[in-house]
Scaffold this motif. Structure first.
Motif, PDB file in Angstrom:
ATOM      1  N   ARG A 525       9.369  -1.144  -8.033  1.00  0.00           N
ATOM      2  CA  ARG A 525       8.091  -0.458  -7.817  1.00  0.00           C
ATOM      3  C   ARG A 525       8.391   0.925  -7.227  1.00  0.00           C
ATOM      4  NH1 ARG A 525       3.662  -4.344  -7.614  1.00  0.00           N
ATOM      5  NH2 ARG A 525       4.471  -6.448  -7.893  1.00  0.00           N
ATOM      6  N   LEU A 626       4.153  -7.107  -0.192  1.00  0.00           N
ATOM      7  CA  LEU A 626       5.119  -6.327  -0.965  1.00  0.00           C
ATOM      8  C   LEU A 626       6.328  -5.896  -0.147  1.00  0.00           C
ATOM      9  CD1 LEU A 626       2.943  -3.920  -3.134  1.00  0.00           C
ATOM     10  CD2 LEU A 626       4.492  -5.698  -3.946  1.00  0.00           C
ATOM     11  N   VAL A 639      -0.573  -6.598   0.150  1.00  0.00           N
ATOM     12  CA  VAL A 639      -0.967  -6.493  -1.253  1.00  0.00           C
ATOM     13  C   VAL A 639      -0.421  -7.722  -1.980  1.00  0.00           C
ATOM     14  CG1 VAL A 639      -0.701  -5.191  -3.400  1.00  0.00           C
ATOM     15  CG2 VAL A 639      -1.017  -3.986  -1.230  1.00  0.00           C
ATOM     16  N   ASN A 641       0.854  -9.817  -5.020  1.00  0.00           N
ATOM     17  CA  ASN A 641       1.670  -9.251  -6.092  1.00  0.00           C
ATOM     18  C   ASN A 641       2.308 -10.338  -6.930  1.00  0.00           C
ATOM     19  OD1 ASN A 641       4.611  -9.718  -4.943  1.00  0.00           O
ATOM     20  ND2 ASN A 641       3.304  -9.086  -3.239  1.00  0.00           N
ATOM     21  N   ALA A 687      -0.309  -6.120  -8.909  1.00  0.00           N
ATOM     22  CA  ALA A 687      -0.763  -5.892  -7.542  1.00  0.00           C
ATOM     23  C   ALA A 687      -2.255  -6.153  -7.435  1.00  0.00           C
ATOM     24  CB  ALA A 687      -0.440  -4.468  -7.092  1.00  0.00           C
ATOM     25  N   ASN A 688      -2.663  -6.665  -6.268  1.00  0.00           N
ATOM     26  CA  ASN A 688      -4.070  -6.881  -5.941  1.00  0.00           C
ATOM     27  C   ASN A 688      -4.261  -6.530  -4.471  1.00  0.00           C
ATOM     28  OD1 ASN A 688      -6.639  -7.737  -5.337  1.00  0.00           O
ATOM     29  ND2 ASN A 688      -6.268  -9.906  -5.784  1.00  0.00           N
ATOM     30  N   PRO A 689      -4.913  -5.397  -4.170  1.00  0.00           N
ATOM     31  CA  PRO A 689      -5.035  -4.931  -2.789  1.00  0.00           C
ATOM     32  C   PRO A 689      -6.261  -5.453  -2.056  1.00  0.00           C
ATOM     33  CG  PRO A 689      -5.889  -3.256  -4.242  1.00  0.00           C
ATOM     34  CD  PRO A 689      -5.455  -4.417  -5.127  1.00  0.00           C
ATOM     35  N   TYR A 697      -5.117   0.855   1.127  1.00  0.00           N
ATOM     36  CA  TYR A 697      -4.760   0.001  -0.002  1.00  0.00           C
ATOM     37  C   TYR A 697      -5.629   0.312  -1.214  1.00  0.00           C
ATOM     38  CZ  TYR A 697      -2.159  -2.767   3.425  1.00  0.00           C
ATOM     39  OH  TYR A 697      -1.282  -3.177   4.386  1.00  0.00           O
ATOM     40  N   PHE A 701      -3.626   1.631  -4.586  1.00  0.00           N
ATOM     41  CA  PHE A 701      -3.385   0.597  -5.591  1.00  0.00           C
ATOM     42  C   PHE A 701      -4.627   0.495  -6.484  1.00  0.00           C
ATOM     43  CE2 PHE A 701      -0.477  -0.382  -2.191  1.00  0.00           C
ATOM     44  CZ  PHE A 701       0.691  -0.711  -2.855  1.00  0.00           C
ATOM     45  N   HIS A 707       2.049   1.448 -10.234  1.00  0.00           N
ATOM     46  CA  HIS A 707       2.312   0.081  -9.779  1.00  0.00           C
ATOM     47  C   HIS A 707       1.090  -0.486  -9.060  1.00  0.00           C
ATOM     48  CE1 HIS A 707       6.440   1.806 -10.150  1.00  0.00           C
ATOM     49  NE2 HIS A 707       6.625   0.660 -10.761  1.00  0.00           N
ATOM     50  N   THR A 709      -3.178  -1.899  -9.800  1.00  0.00           N
ATOM     51  CA  THR A 709      -3.809  -3.062 -10.422  1.00  0.00           C
ATOM     52  C   THR A 709      -3.672  -2.954 -11.937  1.00  0.00           C
ATOM     53  OG1 THR A 709      -5.947  -1.919 -10.325  1.00  0.00           O
ATOM     54  CG2 THR A 709      -5.416  -3.427  -8.527  1.00  0.00           C
TER      55      THR A 709
END
Length: 797
Positions: A525, A626, A639, A641, A687-689, A697, A701, A707, A709
């Motif tokens: 990443r 992460l 985050v 991931n 990724a999901n913040p 975040y 993201f 890198h 969503t």
């Protein structure tokens, strides 16, 4: 950046021996399962695809269409209706996978005409149209960018680009409409066939050649629907082209000022630039096919072009690489993939050379150590082995570029015109190649791939002594050292850097692997906010370090490191400590009620319009962050991931309580719809913040972040392969405890099948490097990442 090498092939490898799927429409064929609408099962264990509604037939180890091939004595015969032994090459939809001329490996004396059919391909990813053309002289990629009615015109504009793997070189030309109406200018290639309008260019070296190399490249006809200006041309290095396309439109004066503009007698114009090596020249020309509306006008450093059709040519005179054909890059057992997956195997060939494998087209047409080794780990069951093979091309390229001083593996090579330019910035007149060594993850893949080949493969075992005694041959400062010497230097680094954490009482955060001092990136990443500003990456510490240590132990037991016989035991002991004592540093547990609130708040603040799915949260949310020590003094970068895939794919943990918890967590997050989990109709998000609880975040993201969503092909493949490996352990003589836990096992199996459903639903995108989404009309829809404001253009392959 990261690699995305042919996800359909990766997943095709993994389907055999997979756990039984839950879809009742799937039928068994040997150990595989298939849909009768998509495949035919021959002899009870061999699948051939149905193409354009017609079943293909089996011929020995291959599948074929009767409109293109015949079958004689178990071997393909080309063309259809002929007899005798065929070459095994295939063509489909304008694509040909052929063997190169034997002269292609000799850049100083190529033949004037190639005797083999060129390998061609057209890949469409609007607003990008990609064309590939390879023959015995050169490998070429042409990208045509033309705005669509729905295109964001602040991002997408008319562009012609040519990229060459040799020297990581190319040209790019940016156009703008003379009428000043943004979006009104469209360009397209028009000659030849709709799928392949390129023509190879070749001029032998002559007395006027400074480089002594033949001039090679491609030519085509390009149509402009209205009058245009050529505003920005860049000739030379793909790295220079990337600096302009990815950064704040960076132009290097030393490069741009060296471009010579000239009018031609036929109403056209030619642009040329002598490289910094003072011998290589790149040329680009545009010549009208009809001058009735006037020719091109050269106006200082721009061109004025009337509407019409032009012959566009791009050439250079630099030593070429030795491309591996599709038949050469695949092992004997996998030749049937050429017929089953012609697009993917053609793309694999374009990225494969006897000297190295390349990371991606067009932006990364060069060596990247991490990408090569991840691709090898995932594709190894189908890649060619032995001297001159794809497998040995990867391993030798890594060893050739190793830093002999500290054992670091090269991340990205610096070659061609860009290498000379960087040397000049240091007041050094030299064309010497270079490497970057800022990554910390890349070091740990080498011993893993060496174990897989030199211990687990019969061909690799037979090649061990000859390969390891080979001296480094590339000009990266390792002359005089053998591959065995260089492998030892890398293993010593891993043993030294992992020792402190493995010692009694050493399991502290300070002893984990950190990014190198002064670097903001260090693993896959590798964008500015890829790991949230963290210093201690999750994937490296919980998966790559213990996996590499296990491989060092295995290699040592086989006698690879005679100066360190103790590594057989020591490396194994170190690995156990790292396996058992790293996950807890990164674990995040969010209570149910807090998780519901965080997801609802994120959904509202993000403003995309998609539902929160917060009602799906019926228990605590568990995931691993992460990295540690992130931006805004975040102890853990919160985050969610997909990097669990590394541990599932590379580590067979024996800590049963920890393993059960880990596979359960992964399954839950794969199954849960975004923004609760990682599942999205366009793919598995990396990724999901939503659980960050800090605006940083949300800002870093996004669906336009490299890198963020977004969906990457290879992590999705690695997750599928990793879950399959863990489920496969349930058939061992001593299976892990989670296998007998009915709820956990069923959940992992459900996640595995759900992931395959997502993969199959996105079959058209699977070979791309990275793609994103838009939420429109109540649905998620695939969107090229490069089409979004502020985003980085992805590689088509």
């Amino acid at each position: 950046m990261g690699t995305s090498l042919l996800l359909p092939l990766l997943l095709a490898i993994g389907v055999y021996g997979a756990p039984p799927p839950v879809d009742p429409n799937l039928k068994p064929c040997g150990e595989a399962y298939y849909l009768e609408s998509q495949y035919t099962c021959y002899d009870g264990n061999f699948l051939c695809p149905i193409l354009d509604g017609e079943p293909t037939l089996r011929c020995g180890p291959a599948c074929y269409s009767t409109t293109m091939y015949g079958c004689s004595d178990g071997e393909l015969v080309y063309p259809a209706g002929t007899s005798g032994t065929g070459s095994g090459d295939s063509t489909s939809s304008g694509t040909a996978a052929t063997s190169k001329s034997s002269a292609s490996s000799s850049p100083t004396a190529p033949i004037a005409a190639c005797t083999e059919t060129p390998t061609t391909q057209h890949l469409s990813d609007p607003p990008y149209e990609d064309y590939f053309y390879s023959d015995c002289h050169s490998s070429n990629q042409v990208v045509v960018t033309s705005p669509l009615p729905a295109s964001n015109l602040s991002v997408i504009g008319p562009r012609l680009l040519v990229a060459w793997p040799a020297g990581n070189s190319g040209v790019v030309a940016y156009f703008t409409p003379q009428n000043g109406v943004n979006g009104s200018l469209g360009i397209q290639l028009v000659n030849g066939t709709s799928d392949q309008p390129l023509i190879s260019m070749y001029t032998p070296a002559n007395s006027s050649s400074l480089s002594g190399n033949a001039r090679v490249g491609v030519s085509t006809l390009v149509e402009f629907n209205s009058s245009a200006y050529l505003m920005v041309p860049i000739l030379g290095s793909v790295r220079t082209m990337r600096d302009f396309t990815e950064g704040p439109s960076i132009l290097v004066p030393l490069v741009q000022d060296a471009i010579v503009f000239a009018q031609t007698d036929d109403g056209g114009a030619v642009l040329s630039r002598l490289w910094f090596d003072n011998v290589t020249t790149t040329e680009m020309s545009l010549v009208p096919t009809n001058t009735s509306s006037g020719g091109i006008t050269v106006n200082n450093f721009t061109l004025e072009l009337p509407a019409g059709t032009y012959n566009f040519t791009a050439t250079f005179d630099y030593p070429q690489l030795d491309q591996l054909s599709a038949t050469e890059v695949l092992n004997e057992e996998s030749q049937g993939l050429i017929e089953q997956y012609p697009d993917q195997t053609t793309s694999l060939s374009f990225l494969s050379y006897s000297q190295k494998l390349l990371a991606g087209a067009w932006r990364f047409l060069t060596y990247f150590g991490r990408d090569s080794m991840i691709s090898l780990l995932l594709l190894e069951p189908v890649l060619s082995e032995g001297e001159g093979s794809a497998v040995e091309a990867v391993i030798s390229a890594v060893l050739d570029r190793l830093n002999r001083t500290d054992g670091s593996v090269c991340h990205e090579e610096t070659i061609g015109d860009y290498a000379t330019y960087l040397n000049l910035q240091k007041n050094i007149s030299s064309t010497a190649q270079g490497c970057t060594y800022q990554m910390v993850d890349t070091d740990y893949y080498l011993d893993i791939v060496m174990q897989n080949y030199f211990l687990n493969s019969a061909v690799g075992r037979s090649r061990r002594e000859a390969f390891l005694s080979t001296n480094a041959s590339q000009d990266f400062g390792n002359q005089g050292l053998s591959y065995g010497d260089l492998a030892l230097i890398n293993a010593e680094k891993i043993m030294n850097t992992s020792a402190a954490f493995a010692q009694l009482g050493g399991q502290t955060q300070d002893n984990l692997i950190h990014l190198k001092e002064g670097e903001i990136v260090g693993e896959w990443r590798d964008s500015s906010y890829g790991i949230g500003g963290g210093r201690i990456p999750y994937d490296v510490n919980t998966a790559l370090v213990p996996a590499a240590l296990r491989s060092i132990a295995a290699l040592s037991a086989a006698g690879f490191f005679p100066d360190h016989p103790e590594w057989n035991t020591t490396a194994s002991e170190y690995a156990q400590v790292w396996e058992d004592n790293t996950l807890h540093f990164f674990q995040v547990v969010v209570p149910q009620s807090e998780a519901q609130a965080l997801v609802s708040n994120y959904t509202s603040a993000a403003g995309y319009g998609f539902p929160s799915n917060a009602a799906n949260i019926t228990s605590d949310i568990v995931y691993h962050g992460l990295s540690l020590e992130g931006n805004n003094d975040q102890p853990i970068v919160k985050v969610m991931n997909s990097d669990d895939c590394f541990r599932h794919f590379l580590v067979n943990s024996t800590n049963q309580t920890q393993l059960t918890s880990f596979v359960k967590q992964t399954a839950n997050n794969v199954l849960a719809p975004f923004p609760v989990g990682l599942s999205n109709p366009v793919g598995l998000l990396v990724a999901n913040p939503a659980y960050g609880g800090d605006p940083i975040y949300l800002a870093n993201f996004t669906n336009s972040a490299y890198h963020g969503t977004v969906v990457w092909g290879w992590p999705m493949a690695m997750m599928a392969a990793g879950l399959q490996r863990q489920l496969g352990r349930c058939t061992d003589s001593t299976p892990p405890d989670f296998c007998s836990d009915e709820d956990v096992h069923a959940n992992v199996l459900a996640a595995y099948n759900h992931l395959w459903d997502i993969v199959e639903a996105n079959s058209l995108n699977l070979s791309s490097e990275v793609w994103s989404w838009l939420y429109q009309d109540g649905e998620f829809a695939v969107e090229p990442l490069g089409s979004l404001p502020g985003a980085t253009e992805g590689d088509i392959r």
